[in-house]
Design an enzyme around this catalytic site. Structure first.
Site, mmCIF file in Angstrom:
data_model
loop_
_atom_site.group_PDB
_atom_site.id
_atom_site.type_symbol
_atom_site.label_atom_id
_atom_site.label_comp_id
_atom_site.label_asym_id
_atom_site.label_seq_id
_atom_site.Cartn_x
_atom_site.Cartn_y
_atom_site.Cartn_z
ATOM 1 N N TYR A 252 0.839 -1.265 0.105
ATOM 2 C CA TYR A 252 -0.052 0.074 -0.058
ATOM 3 C C TYR A 252 1.027 1.170 0.091
ATOM 4 O O TYR A 252 1.875 1.347 0.973
ATOM 5 C CB TYR A 252 -0.823 0.035 1.145
ATOM 6 C CG TYR A 252 -1.704 1.205 1.393
ATOM 7 C CD1 TYR A 252 -3.062 1.172 0.700
ATOM 8 C CD2 TYR A 252 -1.502 2.425 2.214
ATOM 9 C CE1 TYR A 252 -3.795 2.401 0.760
ATOM 10 C CE2 TYR A 252 -1.897 3.486 2.385
ATOM 11 C CZ TYR A 252 -3.235 3.418 1.863
ATOM 12 O OH TYR A 252 -4.159 4.633 2.097
ATOM 13 N N ASP B 198 -2.643 3.293 -19.647
ATOM 14 C CA ASP B 198 -3.769 4.096 -19.206
ATOM 15 C C ASP B 198 -3.187 5.238 -18.295
ATOM 16 O O ASP B 198 -3.128 5.498 -17.383
ATOM 17 C CB ASP B 198 -4.622 3.301 -18.250
ATOM 18 C CG ASP B 198 -6.130 4.207 -17.853
ATOM 19 O OD1 ASP B 198 -6.210 5.137 -18.574
ATOM 20 O OD2 ASP B 198 -6.909 3.468 -17.085
#
EC number: 2.7.1.-
Length: 378
Positions: free
Chosen positions: A135, A249
Site C-alpha cells: 500500500y 492508461d
C-alpha cells in the site's frame, strides 16, 4: 440533442458483486502458503471493492503475522481480475503481465511504483487471479466525480502547483519510454506475436475489444466510421519507429501523489509495446474527455491543464525526442475511451443502475470531441 449523454448518476458506479466478508479468511489461508515459515496471518479488510478507475477490483488489506519472533504488520493492496458476471471492461486480464511490468519498472527505473509481493494466477483462491502489492499513501485526482468538476484538491490548487504535478507526471512517462531495448525486456507482452508492427497488433487488439463490447450493448456507427478513418490515415512513420513500453492508461487519475509529486504509478491493465505518441496522446486526451464531462455539466473545467504544446515541450526537454503528429492518436484514444464507456454502460445496465440505451452512442461523453477530430459536424 436527443443522443447527448447525460451526466446523471456518474457519481455512482458499481464495479463488483464480490462479498468482501469472506476475504480475510480466504486470503489468510493463501498467504500462509507464501509467507516464510508458513506463518498464518490475521487479515483485515480496510476497504471493500475500491478503485480510482473503472476496471479491476482494488481491495485494501492489513496483514499481521509473526516472523522470526517478530510481529510484522503490512498494509497491502489486492488487485483482482473482475469476474465475467461483473461485466469486465476488457476481454482478458493478464495480471501476470501487470505484475511483471511493475516489478521490472521498479528495478530498472526511478518511476515510483508499489512493490509487488505475491501473485495468484490460477483463480482458484478468489475465483479470478489476483496479486498483492504494498500500500502507498497518497491522493489521486478523482475520476468520480471527475476532477475537472472542481471542489477537489487538484482542481482547487494554484495553477503553478497543477503545472508542477503535470510536469512530474510527464516526467514519469518520459522515464518509462526511455527504458532501453523495451521490445526484448518486455517481450512477454507480445505473447509470441512478432509479425507486423506493434501498432498494428495494438490496433487489432482494440478492434477485438470493440467487437467484445458490442455483444453487451450494441454497435456504434461512429466507431465503425472511425476504424475506417484510422486505417486510411495510418501513421506509418510513428508505427515504424522502435517501440517503447507503454503504460497504457497513462493519466493523472492513475497516479498517487504527495505534495504534487508522483509516489505511485498505478493501473497497468493496458500496458503494451508501441509508439510513444500513443501514451502521450492518451494522457492529453484523457484530460480532454474530463473537460467534455465538465462542459456537459456547464462547468469551466481546467482548460490550462495538459495542453498539447506544454506536454510536448516537457517531454522533448526530458527525452530529446520530438514527438510526431498526435492527431491520429487522439482519434485512436477516442475509440478506446468509447470501448470503456460501452463496457461501463453495459455494467450499469447489468447492475440495474440504468436502462439499456436505444442508442449506444448516448454513453459516449466524448462523442462531440470525436466528431470534431474526424471533421464531422456535431
Amino acid at each position: 440533442m436527443a443522443n447527448e449523454p447525460a451526466i446523471g448518476a456518474i457519481d455512482r458506479l458499481q464495479r463488483s458483486s464480490r462479498d468482501v466478508t469472506t476475504l480475510p479468511a480466504v486470503i489468510s489461508r493463501w498467504l500462509s502458503s507464501v509467507l516464510p515459515g508458513g506463518a498464518a496471518p490475521e487479515v483485515t479488510v480496510e476497504s471493500g471493492v475500491d478503485s480510482t478507475g473503472m476496471s479491476s477490483e482494488t481491495i485494501i488489506l492489513t496483514a499481521r503475522w509473526q516472523q522470526d519472533g517478530r510481529s510484522i504488520q503490512q498494509k497491502l493492496v489486492a488487485r483482482v481480475a473482475p469476474a465475467a458476471e461483473d461485466v469486465p471492461v476488457f476481454p482478458t486480464y493478464r495480471l501476470d503481465h501487470q505484475f511483471e511490468v511493475i516489478r521490472l519498472v521498479g528495478e530498472l527505473t526511478d518511476v515510483p511504483v508499489p512493490r509487488v509481493r505475491w501473485i495468484e494466477t490460477t483463480g482458484d483462491v478468489l475465483g479470478t487471479p489476483f496479486f498483492l502489492m504494498d500500500y502507498v499513501e497518497g491522493v489521486v485526482p478523482p475520476d468520480v466525480m471527475p476532477y475537472t468538476f472542481g471542489d477537489n484538491w487538484f482542481a482547487d490548487a494554484p495553477a503553478e502547483r497543477q503545472r508542477q504535478l503535470q510536469d512530474a507526471t510527464v516526467a514519469a512517462l518520459a522515464t518509462l519510454h526511455s527504458i532501453p531495448n523495451a521490445q526484448n525486456t518486455f517481450s512477454f507482452l507480445t505473447q509470441g506475436r512478432t509479425s507486423d508492427t506493434t501498432l498494428h497488433r495494438h490496433f487489432n487488439w482494440v478492434r477485438s475489444w470493440y467487437d467484445f463490447a458490442v455483444e453487451g450493448i450494441g454497435r456504434s456507427p461512429l466507431l465503425e466510421r472511425t476504424f475506417e478513418w484510422l486505417q486510411s490515415h495510418w501513421p506509418d512513420d510513428a508505427a515504424a519507429r522502435e517501440p517503447v513500453l507503454l503504460w497504457g492508461d497513462a493519466r493523472v487519475g492513475n497516479v498517487l501523489y504527495r505534495d504534487f509529486q508522483p509516489v505511485a504509478v498505478l493501473d497497468w491493465e493496458m500496458v503494451a509495446l508501441g509508439p510513444r505518441e500513443l501514451d502521450v496522446a492518451w494522457m492529453i486526451f484523457a484530460h480532454r474527455v474530463f473537460q467534455e464531462l465538465a462542459g456537459l455539466a456547464t462547468l469551466p473545467g481546467l482548460p490550462e491543464v495538459m495542453r498539447e504544446d506544454d506536454v510536448r515541450a516537457t517531454y522533448q526537454a526530458l527525452t530529446g525526442v520530438e514527438l510526431g503528429d498526435l492527431h491520429w492518436f487522439y482519434v485512436y484514444s477516442g475509440v478506446m475511451w468509447a470501448c470503456v464507456f460501452m463496457r461501463t454502460g453495459a455494467r450499469r445496465v447489468h447492475f440495474g443502475e440504468i436502462e439499456k440505451p436505444d442508442d449506444v452512442e448516448s454513453l459516449f461523453y466524448h462523442a462531440g470531441l470525436m466528431k470534431h477530430l474526424l471533421g464531422e459536424e456535431h
